[in-house]
Design a protein around this motif. Structure first.
Motif, mmCIF file in Angstrom:
data_model
loop_
_atom_site.group_PDB
_atom_site.id
_atom_site.type_symbol
_atom_site.label_atom_id
_atom_site.label_comp_id
_atom_site.label_asym_id
_atom_site.label_seq_id
_atom_site.Cartn_x
_atom_site.Cartn_y
_atom_site.Cartn_z
ATOM 1 N N SER A 1 11.009 -10.509 1.802
ATOM 2 C CA SER A 1 9.723 -10.339 2.476
ATOM 3 C C SER A 1 8.574 -10.536 1.496
ATOM 4 O O SER A 1 8.763 -10.510 0.270
ATOM 5 C CB SER A 1 9.639 -8.948 3.100
ATOM 6 O OG SER A 1 9.473 -7.975 2.087
ATOM 7 N N GLN B 1 6.212 -8.490 0.852
ATOM 8 C CA GLN B 1 6.011 -7.285 0.058
ATOM 9 C C GLN B 1 6.960 -7.255 -1.144
ATOM 10 O O GLN B 1 6.556 -6.881 -2.245
ATOM 11 C CB GLN B 1 6.211 -6.049 0.931
ATOM 12 C CG GLN B 1 5.657 -4.787 0.298
ATOM 13 C CD GLN B 1 5.517 -3.659 1.297
ATOM 14 O OE1 GLN B 1 6.007 -3.736 2.419
ATOM 15 N NE2 GLN B 1 4.843 -2.612 0.890
ATOM 16 N N ASP B 2 8.192 -7.678 -0.937
ATOM 17 C CA ASP B 2 9.157 -7.734 -2.046
ATOM 18 C C ASP B 2 8.728 -8.757 -3.098
ATOM 19 O O ASP B 2 8.818 -8.506 -4.296
ATOM 20 C CB ASP B 2 10.557 -8.081 -1.535
ATOM 21 C CG ASP B 2 11.136 -7.003 -0.629
ATOM 22 O OD1 ASP B 2 10.678 -5.841 -0.725
ATOM 23 O OD2 ASP B 2 12.023 -7.327 0.185
ATOM 24 N N LYS C 1 -0.902 -6.005 -1.849
ATOM 25 C CA LYS C 1 -0.072 -4.864 -1.457
ATOM 26 C C LYS C 1 -0.876 -3.907 -0.579
ATOM 27 O O LYS C 1 -0.387 -3.416 0.446
ATOM 28 C CB LYS C 1 0.451 -4.153 -2.702
ATOM 29 C CG LYS C 1 1.374 -2.998 -2.405
ATOM 30 C CD LYS C 1 1.851 -2.330 -3.677
ATOM 31 C CE LYS C 1 2.657 -1.086 -3.332
ATOM 32 N NZ LYS C 1 2.894 -0.250 -4.499
ATOM 33 N N ILE D 1 -1.420 -5.343 2.927
ATOM 34 C CA ILE D 1 -0.174 -5.284 3.707
ATOM 35 C C ILE D 1 0.039 -3.871 4.243
ATOM 36 O O ILE D 1 0.348 -3.679 5.421
ATOM 37 C CB ILE D 1 1.041 -5.741 2.860
ATOM 38 C CG1 ILE D 1 0.947 -7.230 2.563
ATOM 39 C CG2 ILE D 1 2.341 -5.438 3.579
ATOM 40 C CD1 ILE D 1 1.967 -7.723 1.557
ATOM 41 N N LEU D 2 -0.155 -2.885 3.368
ATOM 42 C CA LEU D 2 0.018 -1.492 3.797
ATOM 43 C C LEU D 2 -1.001 -1.116 4.874
ATOM 44 O O LEU D 2 -0.659 -0.427 5.843
ATOM 45 C CB LEU D 2 -0.101 -0.544 2.605
ATOM 46 C CG LEU D 2 1.072 -0.567 1.625
ATOM 47 C CD1 LEU D 2 0.768 0.265 0.393
ATOM 48 C CD2 LEU D 2 2.338 -0.077 2.299
ATOM 49 N N LYS E 1 0.098 -2.664 8.111
ATOM 50 C CA LYS E 1 1.252 -1.956 8.678
ATOM 51 C C LYS E 1 0.817 -0.655 9.348
ATOM 52 O O LYS E 1 1.286 -0.333 10.432
ATOM 53 C CB LYS E 1 2.281 -1.644 7.592
ATOM 54 C CG LYS E 1 3.196 -2.787 7.279
ATOM 55 C CD LYS E 1 4.254 -2.329 6.300
ATOM 56 C CE LYS E 1 5.260 -3.415 6.041
ATOM 57 N NZ LYS E 1 6.304 -2.991 5.118
ATOM 58 N N GLU F 1 8.694 -4.714 9.480
ATOM 59 C CA GLU F 1 7.955 -5.674 8.669
ATOM 60 C C GLU F 1 6.910 -6.421 9.499
ATOM 61 O O GLU F 1 7.057 -6.575 10.712
ATOM 62 C CB GLU F 1 8.929 -6.702 8.066
ATOM 63 C CG GLU F 1 9.893 -6.118 7.060
ATOM 64 C CD GLU F 1 9.230 -5.635 5.795
ATOM 65 O OE1 GLU F 1 8.389 -6.363 5.243
ATOM 66 O OE2 GLU F 1 9.528 -4.511 5.369
ATOM 67 N N GLU G 1 1.307 -12.094 7.981
ATOM 68 C CA GLU G 1 1.195 -12.143 6.523
ATOM 69 C C GLU G 1 0.317 -13.309 6.089
ATOM 70 O O GLU G 1 -0.552 -13.161 5.223
ATOM 71 C CB GLU G 1 2.582 -12.269 5.886
ATOM 72 C CG GLU G 1 3.439 -11.037 6.044
ATOM 73 C CD GLU G 1 4.869 -11.235 5.562
ATOM 74 O OE1 GLU G 1 5.287 -12.399 5.339
ATOM 75 O OE2 GLU G 1 5.581 -10.227 5.416
#
Length: 149
Positions: free
Chosen positions: A2, A4-5, A30, A33-34, A37, A45, A51
């Motif tokens: 992903s 995030q990874d 990061k 993304i958070l 979410k 995800e 994204e």
């Protein structure tokens, strides 16, 4: 893997290299993304489309900020913004060339039978969805205007 990874892996590498510009950009990714979410209250995800939208928005923000700084004669502030935009854009899919965008615009115009500027909204809507994350809206708009006039 992903997004995030990928960002976390890149963050670790940036920390080891002591690359502060890349680290700031990666932390911003990061964070966005958070935020996305939690805003969608989704425990799963984010979709790839979401994204790409987030990353595109971040790159555009950095480039706009850099342009404003350069207008004000503050190249010392503009350069870090451009560097961060470059780091963020590494996570975006490969951008299309103007010729490729032009082909998509022409095929869309032919498919819907667009004639003149009155149909620009229809063409822009279809082309923007098709090229989401692969082309800048301003570039698409310029090409559509040129083809419809």
């Amino acid at each position: 893997m992903s997004l995030q990874d990928k960002v976390m892996t890149a963050m670790k590498a940036a920390m080891k290299e002591k690359n502060q510009t890349a680290l700031a950009a990666l932390r911003a990714i990061k964070s966005e993304i958070l935020l996305a979410k939690t805003a969608s209250s989704a425990s799963e995800e984010l979709s790839e489309e979401q994204e790409i939208k987030i990353l595109s928005k971040m790159v555009k923000q950095r480039k706009d900020s850099a342009a404003i700084f350069q207008e004000q004669g503050r190249d010392d502030l503009a350069q870090p913004e451009l560097d961060q935009a470059e780091v963020i854009s590494q996570f975006l899919p490969e951008a299309l060339s103007e010729e490729e965008i032009e082909k998509v615009v022409m095929s869309t115009i032919e498919n819907i039978g667009a004639e003149g500027m009155k149909d620009m909204g229809k063409v822009m809507g279809i082309v923007s969805k098709e090229l989401a994350g692969k082309a800048d809206g301003k570039t698409i708009s310029t090409i559509v205007k040129a083809k419809l006039t």
